[in-house]
Design an enzyme around this catalytic site. Structure first.
Site, PDB file in Angstrom:
ATOM      1  N   GLN A 119      89.806  32.682  16.353  1.00  0.00           N
ATOM      2  CA  GLN A 119      89.704  34.031  16.994  1.00  0.00           C
ATOM      3  C   GLN A 119      90.795  34.938  16.345  1.00  0.00           C
ATOM      4  OE1 GLN A 119      87.324  34.945  19.061  1.00  0.00           O
ATOM      5  NE2 GLN A 119      88.071  37.029  19.016  1.00  0.00           N
ATOM      6  N   TRP A 147      86.321  45.766  18.066  1.00  0.00           N
ATOM      7  CA  TRP A 147      85.398  44.676  17.894  1.00  0.00           C
ATOM      8  C   TRP A 147      85.657  43.346  17.730  1.00  0.00           C
ATOM      9  CZ3 TRP A 147      81.282  46.640  15.472  1.00  0.00           C
ATOM     10  CH2 TRP A 147      81.112  48.028  15.320  1.00  0.00           C
ATOM     11  N   ALA A 149      88.017  40.394  20.227  1.00  0.00           N
ATOM     12  CA  ALA A 149      88.750  40.084  21.235  1.00  0.00           C
ATOM     13  C   ALA A 149      90.031  39.572  20.903  1.00  0.00           C
ATOM     14  CB  ALA A 149      87.973  39.252  22.288  1.00  0.00           C
ATOM     15  N   SER A 154      88.381  36.033  24.443  1.00  0.00           N
ATOM     16  CA  SER A 154      87.244  35.989  23.984  1.00  0.00           C
ATOM     17  C   SER A 154      86.244  35.070  24.684  1.00  0.00           C
ATOM     18  CB  SER A 154      87.220  35.543  22.496  1.00  0.00           C
ATOM     19  OG  SER A 154      86.114  35.423  22.133  1.00  0.00           O
ATOM     20  N   HIS A 156      83.720  33.726  23.248  1.00  0.00           N
ATOM     21  CA  HIS A 156      83.431  32.785  22.401  1.00  0.00           C
ATOM     22  C   HIS A 156      84.170  31.296  22.537  1.00  0.00           C
ATOM     23  CE1 HIS A 156      80.450  34.586  20.208  1.00  0.00           C
ATOM     24  NE2 HIS A 156      80.971  35.408  20.098  1.00  0.00           N
ATOM     25  N   GLU A 206      77.057  45.332  21.694  1.00  0.00           N
ATOM     26  CA  GLU A 206      76.706  44.246  20.953  1.00  0.00           C
ATOM     27  C   GLU A 206      75.466  43.298  21.451  1.00  0.00           C
ATOM     28  OE1 GLU A 206      79.951  41.370  21.046  1.00  0.00           O
ATOM     29  OE2 GLU A 206      81.451  42.735  19.788  1.00  0.00           O
ATOM     30  N   HIS A 209      75.183  39.522  21.346  1.00  0.00           N
ATOM     31  CA  HIS A 209      76.154  38.716  22.302  1.00  0.00           C
ATOM     32  C   HIS A 209      75.470  38.409  23.268  1.00  0.00           C
ATOM     33  CE1 HIS A 209      80.322  37.300  23.101  1.00  0.00           C
ATOM     34  NE2 HIS A 209      79.865  37.336  24.234  1.00  0.00           N
TER      35      HIS A 209
END
Length: 238
Positions: A119, A147, A149, A154, A156, A206, A209
């Site tokens: 990240q 755009w 994190a 994040s 993710h 997004e 996502h």
């Protein structure tokens, strides 16, 4: 008499220089506070706190104000293309992909779980891209964070969010995004960053996502047309 006068004069000079130093320090402090990077850091330090699993692991809220706890743990399952996701979302993710493919859509997980280091690298690369365009450092940082994190914030890194893209040899991106927008909630996933919720999520639209919240919650969020932040607010009001 002259000695007393000299002493009073010396004392006044000391006071004058002390005041001058104080004024200069105030000016410097003011400039630091006005500096965007310093201000952002200070505000983040005051407002950010560790995300909780008070409403269940599937409803942990991670965003610009809530960072992933240091002790957060998960078990990962590797997908056929090498990407990884939290094992708890794998059955519904696979079910969603099987149904989409059965209806003729080509799609794949472009991104799943990310480490803190990955990240950080993404953020730095985005910042560098803006710097190469001639943006000042502070502006490049702000643009990049729209755009990508900030590491630790994040989804993710939770393993319960995926970026889903189209296999363009079989389907267009618009058709895949359209199918997901209409059907993902049936499998427990929500479009995490809708275009009309940017002011709340802090993230631009997004369409790729998707975040797992569970089938019941996903249906409620989809039906009400709200985002995860708004749903958590509703829970806290009860």
């Amino acid at each position: 008499m002259m000695k007393r006068y000299a002493k009073r004069k010396s004392h006044k000079v000391q006071i004058f220089f002390s005041l001058l130093v104080f004024i200069l320090l105030c000016i410097i402090a003011g400039k630091l506070i006005l500096n965007s990077d310093f201000t952002a850091f200070s505000l983040n330090s005051m407002t950010r706190h560790a995300a909780t699993e008070d409403y269940g692991w599937n409803l942990i809220l991670v965003n610009r104000d809530n960072y992933i706890p240091d002790d957060y743990e998960m078990t990962l399952t590797e997908l056929s293309n090498g990407k990884k996701v939290d094992s708890r979302i794998y059955p519904e993710l696979q079910e969603m992909f099987d149904d989409a493919r059965a209806q003729g859509y080509g799609l794949f997980v472009r991104e799943g779980y990310r480490t803190q280091e990955e990240q950080q690298q993404l953020l730095e690369e985005k910042m560098e891209a803006y710097r190469n365009e001639g943006k000042p450092k502070s502006e490049a940082k702000k643009l990049a964070e729209q755009w990508v994190a900030v590491p630790g914030t994040s989804e993710h890194q939770l393993g319960i969010a995926v970026d889903i893209n189209a296999d363009t040899t079989k389907s267009s991106s618009d058709s895949v995004y359209g199918w997901l927008a209409q059907n993902a909630h049936k499998y427990g996933f929500i479009k995490r960053y809708p275009s009309d919720k940017t002011d709340i999520t802090g993230v631009i639209n997004e369409p790729w996502h998707y975040r797992y919240v569970g089938k019941k919650v996903a249906l409620e969020i989809y039906s009400m047309g709200i985002c995860l932040e708004e749903y958590i607010d509703l829970l806290e009001e009860k």
